[in-house]
Design an enzyme around this catalytic site. Structure first.
Site, short mmCIF file in Angstrom:
data_model
loop_
_atom_site.label_atom_id
_atom_site.label_comp_id
_atom_site.label_asym_id
_atom_site.label_seq_id
_atom_site.Cartn_x
_atom_site.Cartn_y
_atom_site.Cartn_z
N TRP A 109 0.83 -1.22 0.00
CA TRP A 109 0.00 0.00 0.00
C TRP A 109 0.85 1.26 0.00
O TRP A 109 0.53 2.25 -0.66
CB TRP A 109 -0.99 0.00 1.16
N ASP A 180 -1.68 6.53 6.55
CA ASP A 180 -2.76 5.72 5.98
C ASP A 180 -3.10 4.63 7.01
O ASP A 180 -2.42 3.63 7.11
CB ASP A 180 -2.29 5.09 4.66
N LYS A 204 -12.46 -1.63 6.35
CA LYS A 204 -11.77 -2.58 7.21
C LYS A 204 -12.27 -2.51 8.64
O LYS A 204 -12.66 -3.52 9.21
CB LYS A 204 -10.25 -2.35 7.16
C1 LIG Z 1 -7.58 -1.30 1.71
C2 LIG Z 1 -6.50 -0.30 1.81
C3 LIG Z 1 -6.42 0.80 0.94
C4 LIG Z 1 -7.33 0.97 -0.25
O1 LIG Z 1 -8.61 1.22 0.06
P1 LIG Z 1 -9.70 1.44 -1.09
O2 LIG Z 1 -10.86 1.91 -0.31
O3 LIG Z 1 -9.88 0.18 -1.81
O4 LIG Z 1 -9.18 2.53 -1.99
C5 LIG Z 1 -5.41 1.71 1.13
N1 LIG Z 1 -4.52 1.57 2.13
C6 LIG Z 1 -4.56 0.52 2.96
C7 LIG Z 1 -3.55 0.41 4.05
C8 LIG Z 1 -5.54 -0.44 2.83
O5 LIG Z 1 -5.59 -1.50 3.68
#
Ligand SMILES: *Cc1c(COP(=O)(O)O)cnc(C)c1O
Length: 368
Positions: A109, A180, A204
């Site tokens: 990511w 993030d 998540k």
């Molecule tokens: C799932 C995830 C994303 C992407 O999320 P989307 O909503 O699919 O754009 C970005 N960063 C991390 C750490 C993730 O786990």
């Protein structure tokens, strides 16, 4: 209704995202779906400007502020475009086109975030990458990072969802920290005051996909760039209380219900205890066996997403098939990593981790 209730008890969903949601939240949403707050219509069928909806959003923000102890000099935004939408939003809002920005590359990511930032910012400097060490894959200590003297921000991903690599200490650097937190937000208490921007895709640990949560220190709103696409513009969304355009009203409602559930469950201290207990169970099972392995150095192991491999990968398909038959769902690892991955967000009860460990122990005994 009864059948669904029983199903919820029997199935444990280890999906990395969209992920398991708390059963009481889903049951409440089901009850309220056709009649929200006695209006005789659903929450999806009402104006986002209606006072009753606005009140819900205000409560959601306050509940989140209570849960995370968000200081008053931070704004909370409920935005569009999920986690990846924020990869570009952060770069555009917080850095000028000719700026230098620092990124820690701790996994898949982080890599995507770096690639996106390069479209908008002249100098994207990778301060460090994951290294192989005798203890496994590890993130080098901050003292070894190649930091820029003039970075507009330092971006990192405290919990790499695919790789199962985590940075458990908050980096102490001069530049504003941008994190993030898509797969770790609300998993444990956090000192928000150490950050410039925290963002997270919702699917998540918050609610449905598509929604993104942004927590931003207000002085960073002042430096933001006018050129940014308006729905992604932090300053505009802060001024408009995340209603510059029509928000994802249902996702926001469900997130609000998750926040209420979290408060009722004892908040982030209780979640931290639960999440540590679940991950310890699984890591102990892996470490105490010669049948499974995890390749991450202990100090950088994720509490939320735990990849593990069978030493005999010929058994992968059988493992997944039998796990599924026992109600242990979505354990297949990411295609980039292979093997298995168990994601255990707040909604996963301790019994789910225990059921997985019991199954893994039995499977190992039967096949060693
Ligand atoms: C799932 C995830 C994303 C992407 O999320 P989307 O909503 O699919 O754009 C970005 N960063 C991390 C750490 C993730 O786990």
């Amino acid at each position: 209704m009864r059948q669904i209730l029983e199903m919820k008890v029997m199935k444990y969903n280890f999906s990395a995202g969209p992920a398991m949601l708390p059963a009481p939240v889903l049951q409440k949403a089901q009850r309220e779906l056709i009649d929200w707050q006695g209006l005789g219509i659903s929450v999806m069928e009402i104006s986002h400007r209606d006072p009753i909806y606005v009140q819900m959003t205000e409560e959601a923000e306050q509940d989140l502020r209570d849960l995370m102890a968000i200081p008053d000099n931070y704004s909370v935004l409920f935005m569009h475009g999920g986690g990846r939408g924020q990869f570009s939003a952060v770069a555009q809002n917080i850095a000028a086109p000719d700026a230098t920005v620092d990124y820690l590359n701790s996994g898949i990511w982080s890599g995507y975030a770096i690639r996106e930032a390069k479209k908008y910012v002249a100098q994207v400097n990778e301060v460090a990458q994951v290294a192989e060490t005798p203890l496994g894959k590890a993130i080098p200590p901050v003292s070894e990072w190649n930091l820029s003297s003039n970075a507009a921000y330092l971006h990192y991903c405290p919990n790499e969802t695919v790789d199962g690599i985590a940075l458990h200490e908050i980096p102490d650097v001069a530049a504003p920290l941008v994190a993030d937190m898509s797969s770790v937000i609300l998993a444990e208490p956090l000192d928000v005051s150490k950050f410039g921007v925290i963002y997270a895709g919702a699917q998540k640990n918050i609610g449905p996909s598509g929604l993104a949560l942004v927590i931003i220190r207000n002085d960073l709103l002042a430096t933001q760039q006018e050129r940014v696409c308006t729905v992604m513009n932090y300053k505009v969304q802060a001024a408009e209380k995340s209603m510059y355009n029509t928000p994802n009203t249902f996702a926001w409602y469900l997130a609000a219900e998750v926040f209420k559930w979290l408060k009722a469950e004892g908040g982030l201290a209780a979640m931290s205890e639960l999440n540590h207990a679940k991950s310890s169970l699984l890591y102990e099972c892996v470490d105490n066996s010669s049948f499974y392995r995890n390749t991450i150095a202990p100090a950088n192991r994720s509490m939320m997403n735990i990849p593990f491999q069978l030493n005999d990968s010929n058994l992968d398909a059988l493992f997944l098939q039998q796990a599924q038959a026992e109600g242990l769902l979505s354990l297949k690892g990411h295609r980039f990593v292979g093997g298995m991955r168990a994601s255990m967000y707040n909604a996963m009860p301790l019994a789910g981790a225990q059921a997985l460990v019991d199954f893994m122990t039995r499977f190992a005994n039967e096949h060693s």
